[in-house]
Structures are given as structure tokens and as C-alpha cells.
Design a protein around this motif. Structure first.
Motif, PDB file in Angstrom:
ATOM      1  N   TYR A 161      -1.347  -2.797  -5.909  1.00 23.58           N
ATOM      2  CA  TYR A 161      -0.785  -1.530  -6.372  1.00 23.58           C
ATOM      3  C   TYR A 161      -0.413  -0.627  -5.206  1.00 23.58           C
ATOM      4  CZ  TYR A 161      -2.449  -2.845 -11.027  1.00 23.58           C
ATOM      5  OH  TYR A 161      -2.653  -3.492 -12.210  1.00 23.58           O
ATOM      6  N   VAL A 162      -1.269  -0.551  -4.193  1.00 19.99           N
ATOM      7  CA  VAL A 162      -0.946   0.264  -3.018  1.00 19.99           C
ATOM      8  C   VAL A 162       0.295  -0.293  -2.321  1.00 19.99           C
ATOM      9  CG1 VAL A 162      -1.737   0.974  -0.737  1.00 19.99           C
ATOM     10  CG2 VAL A 162      -3.299   1.096  -2.684  1.00 19.99           C
ATOM     11  N   SER A 163       0.398  -1.609  -2.232  1.00 13.49           N
ATOM     12  CA  SER A 163       1.560  -2.226  -1.603  1.00 13.49           C
ATOM     13  C   SER A 163       2.832  -1.913  -2.384  1.00 13.49           C
ATOM     14  CB  SER A 163       1.364  -3.742  -1.499  1.00 13.49           C
ATOM     15  OG  SER A 163       0.239  -4.053  -0.694  1.00 13.49           O
ATOM     16  N   ILE A 164       2.764  -1.955  -3.712  1.00 13.89           N
ATOM     17  CA  ILE A 164       3.928  -1.641  -4.534  1.00 13.89           C
ATOM     18  C   ILE A 164       4.363  -0.189  -4.317  1.00 13.89           C
ATOM     19  CG2 ILE A 164       4.708  -1.293  -6.903  1.00 13.89           C
ATOM     20  CD1 ILE A 164       4.773  -4.172  -6.148  1.00 13.89           C
ATOM     21  N   ILE A 165       3.394   0.726  -4.250  1.00 10.64           N
ATOM     22  CA  ILE A 165       3.714   2.140  -4.016  1.00 10.64           C
ATOM     23  C   ILE A 165       4.395   2.319  -2.662  1.00 10.64           C
ATOM     24  CG2 ILE A 165       2.718   4.437  -3.667  1.00 10.64           C
ATOM     25  CD1 ILE A 165       0.526   3.633  -5.684  1.00 10.64           C
ATOM     26  N   MET A 166       3.840   1.679  -1.632  1.00  8.98           N
ATOM     27  CA  MET A 166       4.441   1.768  -0.299  1.00  8.98           C
ATOM     28  C   MET A 166       5.836   1.148  -0.290  1.00  8.98           C
ATOM     29  SD  MET A 166       2.408   3.302   1.869  1.00  8.98           S
ATOM     30  CE  MET A 166       2.906   2.670   3.469  1.00  8.98           C
ATOM     31  N   PHE A 167       6.000   0.055  -1.013  1.00  5.93           N
ATOM     32  CA  PHE A 167       7.301  -0.616  -1.098  1.00  5.93           C
ATOM     33  C   PHE A 167       8.354   0.323  -1.673  1.00  5.93           C
ATOM     34  CE2 PHE A 167      10.411  -2.868  -3.646  1.00  5.93           C
ATOM     35  CZ  PHE A 167      10.898  -3.824  -2.776  1.00  5.93           C
ATOM     36  N   VAL A 168       8.025   0.985  -2.786  1.00  3.51           N
ATOM     37  CA  VAL A 168       8.983   1.890  -3.426  1.00  3.51           C
ATOM     38  C   VAL A 168       9.313   3.064  -2.500  1.00  3.51           C
ATOM     39  CG1 VAL A 168       9.357   3.433  -5.380  1.00  3.51           C
ATOM     40  CG2 VAL A 168       8.237   1.231  -5.737  1.00  3.51           C
ATOM     41  N   MET A 169       8.302   3.604  -1.811  1.00  4.84           N
ATOM     42  CA  MET A 169       8.552   4.712  -0.881  1.00  4.84           C
ATOM     43  C   MET A 169       9.479   4.265   0.256  1.00  4.84           C
ATOM     44  SD  MET A 169       4.799   6.510  -0.502  1.00  4.84           S
ATOM     45  CE  MET A 169       5.429   7.569   0.804  1.00  4.84           C
ATOM     46  N   GLY A 170       9.183   3.119   0.864  1.00  2.00           N
ATOM     47  CA  GLY A 170      10.002   2.642   1.972  1.00  2.00           C
ATOM     48  C   GLY A 170      11.422   2.312   1.554  1.00  2.00           C
ATOM     49  N   ALA A 171      11.574   1.653   0.394  1.00  5.83           N
ATOM     50  CA  ALA A 171      12.917   1.321  -0.094  1.00  5.83           C
ATOM     51  C   ALA A 171      13.707   2.574  -0.430  1.00  5.83           C
ATOM     52  CB  ALA A 171      12.807   0.406  -1.315  1.00  5.83           C
TER      53      ALA A 171
END
Length: 317
Positions: A114-124
Motif C-alpha cells: 500500500y505504501v508503494s502504491i501511494i508513492m507510485f501515484v505521487m511520483g507518476a
């Protein structure tokens, strides 16, 4: 007598109240272990197909759509067609990654996912803004094979502090945005890969559909690594996958069809990167922009250097 007394069953629990553990109500931890033990793995043709398709259309295709579609439809001060592609990518890709994790035969660390998904959306999302401006600068003569300060349309800006602003934009696009986008992306793939091992030899076979998807998938990873300038991240992920394969092999475990698909795709990607570097090895202009030990030119830098005449011809009509 008490010895012959019939045992009383658990009383019916009120709706919404927690159930007592036992044979009738197994605990979640026990269910997770049973799931890991008995759940078999099949090739996720639907997910891998959707994943590959949206990567090609929404990621690789977004700058192409921006260039091909008439400029009158998307003025330079408005979002381009590629921006809308990018917005769709930022929504669909996290969803597919979560569905891929759900299909894993092994219970994976959900908090890290879940943390990785959140970071992914922020970076994208950060990359969406920076990439939108940088790619639309092509229409004004910006050349991606040159650095920000060496671009003719940038170095003559007044006051010179505007150049610092463009360098900040480039930093958000190429460094911060890429890091927050690609690190969680490869981390999620590796987390999923850790659950792709099985003791059953019959499951370690790829169907024909997987072989057909391997080419487009590998080619997209080549584009991702070269355009995103993330070779270090990719190669470390690949080495970690190789180490895990050798470690699990000692335990008698082999990769299932999904693990093989991902692992072989990464191998083909490495071959494509090597061919790309060898082909452009003696390009002096690209060498100047990528002076480090690791020389991997970006495809869009190659485009603006060697194929920009196609775009110029289009503008003349």
C-alpha cells in the motif's frame, strides 16, 4: 452426570461482533497459512495482457499522440492528449498492480504494498506535470539531446533566473518524479515475484499466450529503463530476482508460469538495452549528454537528434 452431559455449542454471535476462534470460525492467520499451502498458481493472462496493453498505449503512446494529433485540438496552454493518457495511466496501473498482488499464491506484506502504491501515484503525478511541459517544449524548438542550459530556446531567457526554474522543472520530471514512480513500481513487481515459487514442476511452464506477450512486455521494459534512466534500479532488481531464484532452488522450489514470464521478460530487456547501447556507442552528441560510466541514451533524445526532421516535415504542411 456431568461426564455424559452434552456439550453446549457456541452461542450465536450478534451481527457485526467478532466470531470466537475454533473449528467453526478459523482465525485469519490460519486461513492465510492454508491459502499459502493449497492455492495453486495459473498464468494471469488477463492481467498481463491488460498490463502490457495499457503500458504501450497510455505510457509509450502518450508523447506520440501529442505529436500526431493536430495542435489546434490541444493548444500549448492546455493539457495535451498525452496528458489525458498519463492521467488514465496513473489510475489504471495502480489498480492492475493491486490486482496482481491479490492473485499471488503467497500472502504478501500488505502495508509495504500500500505504501508503494501511494508513492507510485505521487511520483507518476509529479512526472505528469513535468513531462507535460517538457514534451510540449518540442513545439517551440526544445531539443532533448541537449541539457537545459544548452538549449537555444532556454539559454537566451531573461532574466537568467528563469533558467533555474526550467532546471527545477527538469529535476522534478527526470529525477524526483522518476524515483518516486519507478522505485515503488519495481518494488511491487519484486514483492509479487517472491510469491511466484512452487514445488510442482508442472506449474513451471508458460503457455503459448505468455510467450506471445513476452516480446511486447520486454520491449516496453526496455523503453521504461532507457527513457526513465533507471538502469541501476532495473539491474539491482534483476540481480535480486536471480539471487532469489538460486536461493529457492536449493529448497526444491521453481518459478511458476507468472514468475517465469516476469523473469524472462527482464532477461530479454537486458539484451535489448545492450543492443541499444552498442548501436549508439559512437554517437558523439549523445555521449556528451550522457557522460557517465553508464551510457544509456534516452529514446526521445535520439528522436530529437536524428528523427526531428520528420516532425519538421509535418509542420511544413
Amino acid at each position: 452426570m456431568q461426564g455424559s452431559a452434552r456439550r453446549r455449542p457456541f452461542p450465536a454471535a450478534a451481527p457485526g461482533s467478532p466470531q470466537p476462534p475454533g473449528p467453526l470460525y478459523p482465525s485469519r492467520h490460519g486461513a492465510g497459512k492454508n491459502e499459502d499451502t493449497f492455492k495453486t498458481s495459473q498464468f494471469h493472462l488477463d492481467l498481463w495482457f491488460y498490463f502490457t496493453l495499457q503500458n504501450w498505449v497510455l505510457d509509450f503512446g502518450r508523447p506520440i499522440a501529442m505529436i500526431i494529433l493536430p495542435l489546434e485540438w490541444f493548444p500549448l496552454n492546455k493539457p495535451s492528449a498525452g496528458d489525458y493518457f498519463h492521467m488514465a495511466y496513473n489510475v489504471i496501473t495502480p489498480f492492475l498492480l493491486l490486482k496482481l498482488i491479490e492473485r499471488s499464491p503467497k500472502t504478501l506484506p500488505r502495508s509495504m504494498v500500500y505504501v508503494s502504491i501511494i508513492m507510485f501515484v505521487m511520483g507518476a503525478s509529479i512526472h505528469l506535470v513535468g513531462d507535460s511541459v517538457n514534451h510540449r517544449l518540442i513545439f517551440s524548438g526544445y531539443q532533448h539531446h541537449l541539457s537545459v542550459r544548452e538549449n537555444p530556446i532556454i539559454k537566451n531567457l531573461k532574466p537568467e533566473t528563469l533558467i533555474d526554474s526550467f532546471e527545477l522543472l527538469y529535476y522534478y520530471d527526470e529525477y524526483l518524479g522518476h524515483s518516486m514512480w519507478y522505485i515503488p513500481f519495481f518494488l511491487i513487481l519484486f514483492i509479487y515475484f517472491t510469491g511466484c515459487f512452487t514445488p510442482v514442476e508442472d506449474e513451471s511452464r508458460m503457455p503459448v499466450a505468455a510467450l506471445l506477450l513476452m516480446g511486447p512486455s520486454s520491449l516496453y521494459y526496455w523503453y521504461l529503463v532507457t527513457e526513465g534512466q533507471i538502469f541501476i534500479l532495473y539491474i539491482f532488481t534483476f540481480f535480486a530476482m536471480m539471487a532469489l531464484v538460486m536461493h529457492q532452488k536449493r529448497k526444491g522450489l521453481v518459478l511458476d508460469s507468472n514468475g517465469l514470464f516476469l523473469f524472462y521478460s527482464f532477461i530479454i530487456t537486458l539484451v535489448l538495452i545492450a543492443v541499444w547501447v552498442i548501436w549508439l556507442w559512437n554517437d558523439k552528441i549523445l555521449r556528451k549528454k550522457y557522460p557517465g560510466v553508464i551510457y544509456i541514451p534516452e529514446p526521445w533524445a535520439f528522436y530529437t537528434l536524428h528523427m526531428n526532421n520528420l516532425h519538421a516535415g509535418k509542420e511544413s504542411f
